[in-house]
Each structure stands twice: as C-alpha cells, then as structure tokens.
Write a protein that holds these residues in place. Structure first.
Motif, PDB file in Angstrom:
ATOM      1  N   ASP A  13       0.951  -1.105   0.134  1.00 22.95           N
ATOM      2  CA  ASP A  13      -0.018  -0.118  -0.081  1.00 22.95           C
ATOM      3  C   ASP A  13       0.844   1.360  -0.002  1.00 22.95           C
ATOM      4  O   ASP A  13       0.468   2.249  -0.682  1.00 22.95           O
ATOM      5  N   HIS A 202      -7.020  -0.753   9.459  1.00 22.49           N
ATOM      6  CA  HIS A 202      -6.133  -0.167   8.248  1.00 22.49           C
ATOM      7  C   HIS A 202      -6.652   1.207   8.016  1.00 22.49           C
ATOM      8  O   HIS A 202      -7.771   1.256   7.561  1.00 22.49           O
ATOM      9  N   HIS A 204      -6.108   5.001   6.601  1.00 23.36           N
ATOM     10  CA  HIS A 204      -5.616   6.282   5.684  1.00 23.36           C
ATOM     11  C   HIS A 204      -5.795   7.487   6.401  1.00 23.36           C
ATOM     12  O   HIS A 204      -6.566   7.966   7.538  1.00 23.36           O
ATOM     13  N   ASN A 238      -0.726   6.405   5.048  1.00 29.97           N
ATOM     14  CA  ASN A 238      -1.533   5.227   6.023  1.00 29.97           C
ATOM     15  C   ASN A 238      -0.971   5.547   7.334  1.00 29.97           C
ATOM     16  O   ASN A 238      -0.225   6.592   7.352  1.00 29.97           O
TER      17      ASN A 238
HETATM   18 ZN    ZN Z   1      -5.074   0.984   2.063  1.00 33.85          ZN
END
Ligand code: ZN
Ligand code: KIV
Length: 520
Positions: A13, A202, A204, A238
C-alpha cells in the motif's frame, strides 16, 4: 493478549504514494530491513498486478525470513490466488490477504454488485485462499462508510468461512475514533468473533487521524494494526508505523500492550524508506522528523546528568537516533569501509564493495569527512546504475552574470557514448535541456528540491525531483558536492525510472480486469 501485531504494508500500500518506483533489488533490501525491525506480518505485494510485482514477491519470499509473508489477491479474480500461491511458494509462513469493497460508494462503483453478492464473493474468495494457506486475512474495504446491517453478516460469514484475521479498512481516511468505538462495539456484541479471529485495523490519513484511529481500534480490542514506514501511501498516506509503535510503547504498558518491534531499528528503517522512495518528510514529523527531538525551550541545567529533561517522553537513542554522528575520513581503509557499510545494513558482493570503496575514496578526497548519510547515497547510486539505460559520464556547465548558461554533456545510452551541448536560463536548465534533447525524452519537472545531506558548506547537495510523462509520476534523487551535477544525476535517475515503468501495465486492486499472465 496484549501483543499488538504490526502488519507492515509499505511494499504493497505504501508504494502507491505518487511517483514511488522501487526496483526489485530495492524491495528486497527494504523487506530485509523490515524483518530486522521485527514486524509480525510483512505484506510483500500484489503479485497479480504486474510481472515486476510477481518477481519481487517471489524473491522476497525466497530470501527474507522472520515475518509472516502476506500477499494480496482480489476476491473477484480466481487467477489472482493461483498467481499468489505460485509467487510466494518459498515463504516459511504464508498469509493470503483478500478483500471486498463494502460501502455503497465503493461496492457500486468498483464491484457493481449488491451487498448479498459481495458476501458470496467474500465467502468464495476466503475458501480459495484457504486452499493455499490456513492463514487468511479478509479486509472490508471502506467499511466505516458501510451500513452496519450489511457489515455484520459479512463479518459473520467471513469468520464462518475460515478467515483468521478480519481487517477493517478506512480506505478513504474518513472515520473517527468515535466511529471506531461504535463499529467495534457492534462487532464484538453481534459476531462474538473476538475469540475466534484477530481483529485488525487499516487506516488512511486523509483527516490526519490514522494513528489516533488505529489506537482507538486497539483500545476496542483490535490486535493487529496495518501501517507503513513514515506513513507513506496514497494521498495523505497510511498509519505511520513509527508513530503507532511509539504510542503503544510510551502509553500502552498500563493497558498491557506491547509490540515485538526492535525500537532501535525504527530510525534506520525510516531513513532507508526516505532514501529509496525519495519521499521527504516535514521537519516536525513525529518520531523521525529532523526536529522531533530538538527542544529550543530554555531549560535550567539539570542537577543530575542522569535526570530526564522534563519535556522528554521518549528517548531518541532508544529509537536508533544516534547522538554521535558516524563518519569515515580520507584515511579509512577498505576494512573500516566494509564494516561501516555492513553496519548500515547493505549486503554487497566483493565486486560491488570494491567499486563502492573507490567511489568513497573519490568523495573523501573532495570532502574529507564522509558521513553515514553520504555513504547511503553512494552505495544506493552504485546499485541504481547497474541496470540503468542512461548513465551520466560527464557534465560541464558554464554560468554566471555575463555568460549565457550552457552545458556540455556526455552520456552512455544503451552502452553507446553520446555527447552534446545546449543553452538554458540557468545552469540546471541548461543541463536538463541538453540531457532531454540527448535522450529524446521530455518529461515535465513537477517538483525540484535541494537540501544538504549533512551540515557544513562542503556537504553534498541532495536533489529530489518528480517527473511526469503521460500521466506517470516518478520521484528521483541524487547527491553530489556540486548541486548542478546532483541535479543532472537526479534527472538521469528519473529518466531511468520512467523508462522502467512506462511500458509496464500495472493492474489496480479495485479493477476487475484479468490478471497478467505469468508462466504458471
Ligand atoms: Zn489502503
Ligand atoms: O485501503 C484499503 O482499503 C486497502 C485494502 C486492500 C486493505 O489497502
């Protein structure tokens, strides 16, 4: 119970950060450093995306030991699973990471399916993954904008199908700690999943909340956090590994939380990612920014040298930030050079070591003190040259208040030596125009920055630039004691990177196009 797993996704990512191009060699080097850092799970790529990604996954799975190796496979494409299985066959411990879009916006736009169809897809994807490995992670993409009445059955079905980790993804960086509290509360209550699976988060960073949201999820019982080094990634990036780990380390012990991260590897890893990606950080970036441990407030002399300054909540040394500057001088012999390069984490064969030593001697003759940061550039530049189509052999620039700036350039292009000269508005412009004319490539320069690698007027100038050609961005970097030369080298680095990516189609994670066709 309090162990928080670090799922590291810089190589999947993180490298979606605009302009980031890493060679397979660089990916392997980074993966080895991430293993040294002690991450629990290392997401090594999306092998169905391109031949290059497949090659990188294959090598990392073969050469890197320690973390569980995770690879991504789209639920929509059965062939992704076949490719994934083949690509990471040599890994010691394997995890398949699969996902479906969950919010109405993502599901309708990318999947064009109803919530019921998405659930069926998830179940069949988890089953395909289970045929490859028992360790299966299922991600609910853009889940925090999803409807809870669709999310709960999906999580229940994923658990029943055998997913071992359930990852809640705030794909667009929209959620808040309050939303996290709510969704986790519902999931714990209605799925009873927390005993059977590891819940994961997860995030952002679009609203600057990625670390706070990840920590909120840990408070709610998540035992795995996805993150990237320096927080790199698409758009605002992230969850930053160094920030979440430092937060858990500094504040988590009362709750019994800990990670297995080797704290003293945090700074070396951050520096490596910065150098490989060309993504610089603001000086006030927490933990690894240049100012993160510099305090200008006048503090009265401490009574005892062992006493901690009142503002210090963690120590720079503990995070691998050395208070003494390491350097080599002109008289460093081959053995001292070899030792230092190995301490910096480079693994070089004898021939490359010898070449780098010669580069070191040349640099030491120019600036006497060669700092670690100089060495990192020097060894990195030698490696980048290896497979390059263009090499800069010679540059002479004349500029000043009474002459028209002009550049004479000699390049090696595909093994042939070519030379030319040209004018510009300044020395960098003259060098760039001449090089572009010679290579017949005319990318747009969209960013250009010069910084000193180390203190002192004899320091190398580090040039970071971003080029754009036909919508493709690349970041490039180079260093030299002469900043015009550093600029020309950075341009050549960028042209070589453009060359390596322009003809390589890469499949995006959310499209339903067929995977590329490896030789299975
Ligand atoms: Zn992602
Ligand atoms: O942001 C996202 O949704 C992702 C998933 C594939 C986990 O990266």
């Amino acid at each position: 119970m309090g162990h928080i797993q670090i799922f590291e996704t810089t190589l999947r990512d993180g490298i979606k950060s605009p302009g980031t191009i890493l060679t397979v060699e660089e990916k392997v080097r980074l993966a080895k450093q991430l293993a040294r850092l002690g991450v629990d799970v290392l997401e090594i790529g999306f092998p169905a995306a391109s031949e290059e990604q497949y090659g990188a996954v294959e090598r990392i799975a073969r050469e890197v030991r320690g973390p569980v190796m995770a690879v991504l496979a789209r639920a929509t494409n059965p062939r992704d699973f076949e490719i994934a299985a083949r690509a990471f066959k040599d890994a010691e411990r394997k995890r398949i990471h699969t996902f479906v879009p969950v919010s109405r916006q993502y599901r309708e736009h990318f999947l064009k399916k109803s919530a019921e169809e998405a659930l069926e897809l998830a179940v069949s994807a988890i089953k395909m993954a289970k045929d490859i490995t028992s360790d299966v992670e299922f991600s609910l993409v853009d889940v925090f904008r999803g409807a809870p009445e669709e999310v709960i059955p999906l999580v229940k079905a994923a658990i029943q199908s055998g997913a071992t980790s359930i990852n809640l993804a705030d794909t667009v960086g929209y959620t808040t700690p309050a939303d996290i509290h709510q969704l986790f509360g519902k999931l714990k209550e209605e799925t009873g999943g927390s005993d059977k699976v590891t819940f994961s988060i997860h995030c952002h960073n679009d609203l600057g909340l990625a670390v706070a949201n990840s920590l909120a999820a840990v408070m709610e019982g998540a035992r795995q956090v996805h993150c990237t080094v320096n927080g790199i990634g698409e758009r605002a990036g992230n969850t930053a590994l160094e920030e979440i780990v430092a937060a858990i380390n500094t504040r988590g012990s009362s709750a019994g939380w800990s990670t297995q991260i080797q704290l003293n590897q945090i700074y070396p890893t951050s520096r490596l990612v910065k150098r490989l990606t060309g993504i610089t950080m603001q000086p006030h970036k927490p933990i690894v920014g240049a100012n993160a441990f510099i305090c200008e407030t006048a503090v009265p002399q401490l009574a005892d040298a062992k006493e901690k300054p009142p503002y210090q909540i963690m120590s720079a040394e503990m995070l691998g930030i050395s208070s003494t500057v390491d350097f080599l001088t002109t008289d460093a012999g081959f053995d001292a050079f070899k030792t230092r390069v190995a301490e910096l984490g480079f693994e070089l064969d004898q021939e490359r070591l010898q070449q780098c030593y010669e580069d070191f001697q040349e640099l030491a003759n120019k600036k006497e003190i060669v700092f670690d940061a100089d060495l990192e550039f020097l060894v990195g530049a030698r490696a980048a040259m290896e497979s390059a189509r263009y090499r800069l052999l010679y540059l002479n620039v004349t500029a000043g208040s009474i002459s028209v700036p002009n550049a004479t350039v000699q390049l090696e292009v595909d093994g042939l030596i070519v030379q030319d000269a040209g004018f510009g508005h300044g020395p960098v412009d003259a060098a760039f125009k001449t090089i572009c004319k010679m290579t017949n490539r005319f990318p747009r320069l969209v960013r250009y920055e010069v910084n000193a690698v180390t203190p002192g007027t004899d320091a190398q100038g580090e040039v970071t630039l971003r080029l754009e050609e036909n919508g493709q961005l690349v970041n490039a970097r180079a260093a030299d004691t002469d900043i015009v030369l550093a600029s020309a080298k950075a341009l050549i680095d960028g042209l070589n990177k453009l060359e390596s990516v322009l003809d390589q189609p890469v499949i995006s994670e959310y499209t339903d196009v067929e995977s590329w066709m490896p030789r299975l």
